[in-house]
Scaffold this motif. Structure first.
Motif, PDB file in Angstrom:
ATOM      1  N   ILE A  49      -0.558 -10.208   1.096  1.00  0.00           N
ATOM      2  CA  ILE A  49       0.481  -9.218   0.801  1.00  0.00           C
ATOM      3  C   ILE A  49       0.152  -7.891   1.478  1.00  0.00           C
ATOM      4  N   ASP A  50       1.180  -7.280   2.036  1.00  0.00           N
ATOM      5  CA  ASP A  50       1.066  -5.910   2.537  1.00  0.00           C
ATOM      6  C   ASP A  50       1.531  -4.928   1.464  1.00  0.00           C
ATOM      7  N   ALA A  51       2.666  -5.207   0.836  1.00  0.00           N
ATOM      8  CA  ALA A  51       3.141  -4.372  -0.272  1.00  0.00           C
ATOM      9  C   ALA A  51       4.156  -5.157  -1.093  1.00  0.00           C
ATOM     10  N   ALA A  52       3.947  -5.164  -2.404  1.00  0.00           N
ATOM     11  CA  ALA A  52       4.901  -5.777  -3.336  1.00  0.00           C
ATOM     12  C   ALA A  52       5.530  -4.691  -4.196  1.00  0.00           C
ATOM     13  N   ASP A  67      21.267  -1.978 -13.403  1.00  0.00           N
ATOM     14  CA  ASP A  67      20.683  -0.678 -13.695  1.00  0.00           C
ATOM     15  C   ASP A  67      19.502  -0.362 -12.781  1.00  0.00           C
ATOM     16  N   ALA A  68      19.208  -1.262 -11.849  1.00  0.00           N
ATOM     17  CA  ALA A  68      18.150  -1.016 -10.873  1.00  0.00           C
ATOM     18  C   ALA A  68      18.754  -0.352  -9.642  1.00  0.00           C
ATOM     19  N   GLY A  69      18.338   0.863  -9.377  1.00  0.00           N
ATOM     20  CA  GLY A  69      18.810   1.560  -8.185  1.00  0.00           C
ATOM     21  C   GLY A  69      18.001   1.227  -6.960  1.00  0.00           C
ATOM     22  N   MET A  70      16.859   0.538  -7.183  1.00  0.00           N
ATOM     23  CA  MET A  70      15.934   0.216  -6.093  1.00  0.00           C
ATOM     24  C   MET A  70      15.443  -1.216  -6.261  1.00  0.00           C
ATOM     25  N   CYS A  87      13.388   0.133 -10.843  1.00  0.00           N
ATOM     26  CA  CYS A  87      13.123  -0.609  -9.606  1.00  0.00           C
ATOM     27  C   CYS A  87      12.616  -1.990  -9.989  1.00  0.00           C
ATOM     28  N   MET A  88      13.220  -3.019  -9.401  1.00  0.00           N
ATOM     29  CA  MET A  88      12.799  -4.398  -9.615  1.00  0.00           C
ATOM     30  C   MET A  88      12.321  -4.999  -8.292  1.00  0.00           C
ATOM     31  N   PRO A 129       0.082 -12.731  -9.438  1.00  0.00           N
ATOM     32  CA  PRO A 129       1.220 -12.483 -10.334  1.00  0.00           C
ATOM     33  C   PRO A 129       2.442 -11.885  -9.624  1.00  0.00           C
ATOM     34  N   TRP A 130       2.453 -11.927  -8.277  1.00  0.00           N
ATOM     35  CA  TRP A 130       3.475 -11.212  -7.515  1.00  0.00           C
ATOM     36  C   TRP A 130       4.688 -12.067  -7.190  1.00  0.00           C
ATOM     37  N   ASP A 131       4.712 -13.308  -7.672  1.00  0.00           N
ATOM     38  CA  ASP A 131       5.791 -14.209  -7.287  1.00  0.00           C
ATOM     39  C   ASP A 131       6.924 -14.267  -8.303  1.00  0.00           C
ATOM     40  N   GLU A 132       6.902 -13.396  -9.301  1.00  0.00           N
ATOM     41  CA  GLU A 132       7.977 -13.316 -10.280  1.00  0.00           C
ATOM     42  C   GLU A 132       8.567 -11.906 -10.279  1.00  0.00           C
ATOM     43  N   PRO A 133       9.902 -11.750 -10.453  1.00  0.00           N
ATOM     44  CA  PRO A 133      10.497 -10.411 -10.508  1.00  0.00           C
ATOM     45  C   PRO A 133       9.872  -9.582 -11.625  1.00  0.00           C
ATOM     46  N   ARG A 134       9.650  -8.309 -11.347  1.00  0.00           N
ATOM     47  CA  ARG A 134       9.036  -7.428 -12.330  1.00  0.00           C
ATOM     48  C   ARG A 134       9.481  -5.988 -12.087  1.00  0.00           C
ATOM     49  N   ASP A 135       9.368  -5.174 -13.118  1.00  0.00           N
ATOM     50  CA  ASP A 135       9.558  -3.743 -12.959  1.00  0.00           C
ATOM     51  C   ASP A 135       8.374  -3.168 -12.203  1.00  0.00           C
TER      52      ASP A 135
END
Length: 328
Positions: A130-133, A113-116, A207-208, A155-161
């Motif tokens: 990081i430049d952008a997560a 269901d993630a289009g992005m 988006c994920m 907290p950027w190393d795990e998949p998230r919405d």
């Protein structure tokens, strides 16, 4: 015998960026995932980019445009030549890690269901930063690159919405594109990925993040940080997004902060000798108002898949202004 269509189409846009192409395309050649094609769109370059790619990377499909149509329409032309069901946009000033495409595909398959899908862009010269997560709007109306300047890791190393991906390294599902369209050519450059994220969210697509889909990125290598071109398009396109995409309830609720942030951005531009570009941007918004309102009507009545303000970027305006002014 007809060859099967690739699952993934990677669109690389270039404008006088021949110096980046060997690294960018060479990194794609080394991907562990193999079911992909590369469509390189040469946006009217005069540095021989198209010929160079045709000679050195004959497996790359080249779309040679006669003039610079901008990031938005250039990618649209690439989409017209692409065959994949998953569309990856990738800046030319990047180096993708070998598992970049594999991780994007895994993320897309895990979340139908993630289009992005947002890749993790890290600083080219300091890959531990990081430049952008992903990207997100702030309550001040400004669009932000999530995690910008933060160290790689929690907290950027795990998949998230998140609200949307940075188009510098992003995956878009063709099914979503067929429903809502791709980039709006009126943006030319900057903010077109925010607009697409808004339309995706309004269309019910999540988006994920794919934090292990890593790309090293040279920030603003083509247009230059703080150039009149950049100031004009960022200041103009921020209002394009606000007037075209923001639901009325949110626009009214946050209007005082939006106007204050806009005034602050204009004053910063004046202090840095870019007041002319910032002023022209606002006149351009007024001239485009009928067209923007017509596009806004197309969004009426749509709803987000999850509560929108959960995805807003928060607490970053002051830090951003200090950084732009050179303050600590």
């Amino acid at each position: 015998m007809t060859e099967p269509k690739p699952l993934v189409s990677v669109i690389v846009l270039t404008w006088n960026g021949i110096r980046f192409l060997s690294g960018c395309l060479g990194a794609l050649a080394d991907q562990t995932f193999r079911g992909f094609e590369v469509v390189l769109v040469d946006n009217g370059s005069d540095d021989g980019s198209a010929r160079y790619v045709q000679e050195e990377f004959p497996w790359v499909r080249v779309v040679d445009l006669p003039k610079n149509l901008g990031f938005a329409e250039g990618n649209n032309r690439g989409l017209a030549a692409a065959q994949g069901e998953l569309i990856v946009t990738l800046n030319n000033d990047t180096l993708a890690e070998p598992d970049f495409l594999a991780e994007l595909v895994v993320a897309a398959e895990r979340c139908p269901d993630a289009g992005m899908i947002a890749a993790l862009l890290v600083n080219f010269y300091d890959p531990e930063r990081i430049d952008a997560a992903g990207i997100a709007p702030g309550a001040d109306g400004i669009g932000y690159c999530l995690g910008h300047g933060a160290p790689v890791g929690r907290p950027w190393d795990e998949p998230r919405d998140v609200f949307g991906p940075s188009a510098g390294a992003a995956l878009y599902r063709r099914e979503m594109i067929d429903e809502i369209g791709f980039f709006d050519a009126d943006f030319f450059a900057y903010g077109e990925d925010f607009d697409l994220a808004w339309r995706g969210q309004l269309g019910g697509w999540r988006c994920m993040t794919a934090p292990r889909a890593v790309v090293r990125h040279v920030h603003s290598a083509t247009s230059g940080t703080g150039s009149p071109f950049t100031i004009y398009h960022i200041h103009r396109n921020k209002w394009y997004v606000l007037l075209k995409d923001w639901p009325t309830r949110l626009l009214v609720k946050h209007l005082p902060r939006i106007l204050l942030a806009d005034l602050a951005a204009f004053l910063v531009a004046l202090l840095k000798g870019r007041g002319g570009a910032a002023g022209r941007a606002r006149w351009a918004v007024l001239a485009a108002l009928p067209r923007l309102l017509a596009k806004r009507r197309e969004q009426a009545g749509k709803k987000f898949p999850i509560p929108l303000e959960r995805l807003f970027a928060r607490g970053v305006l002051l830090a951003t202004l200090k950084r732009k002014l050179g303050m600590r």
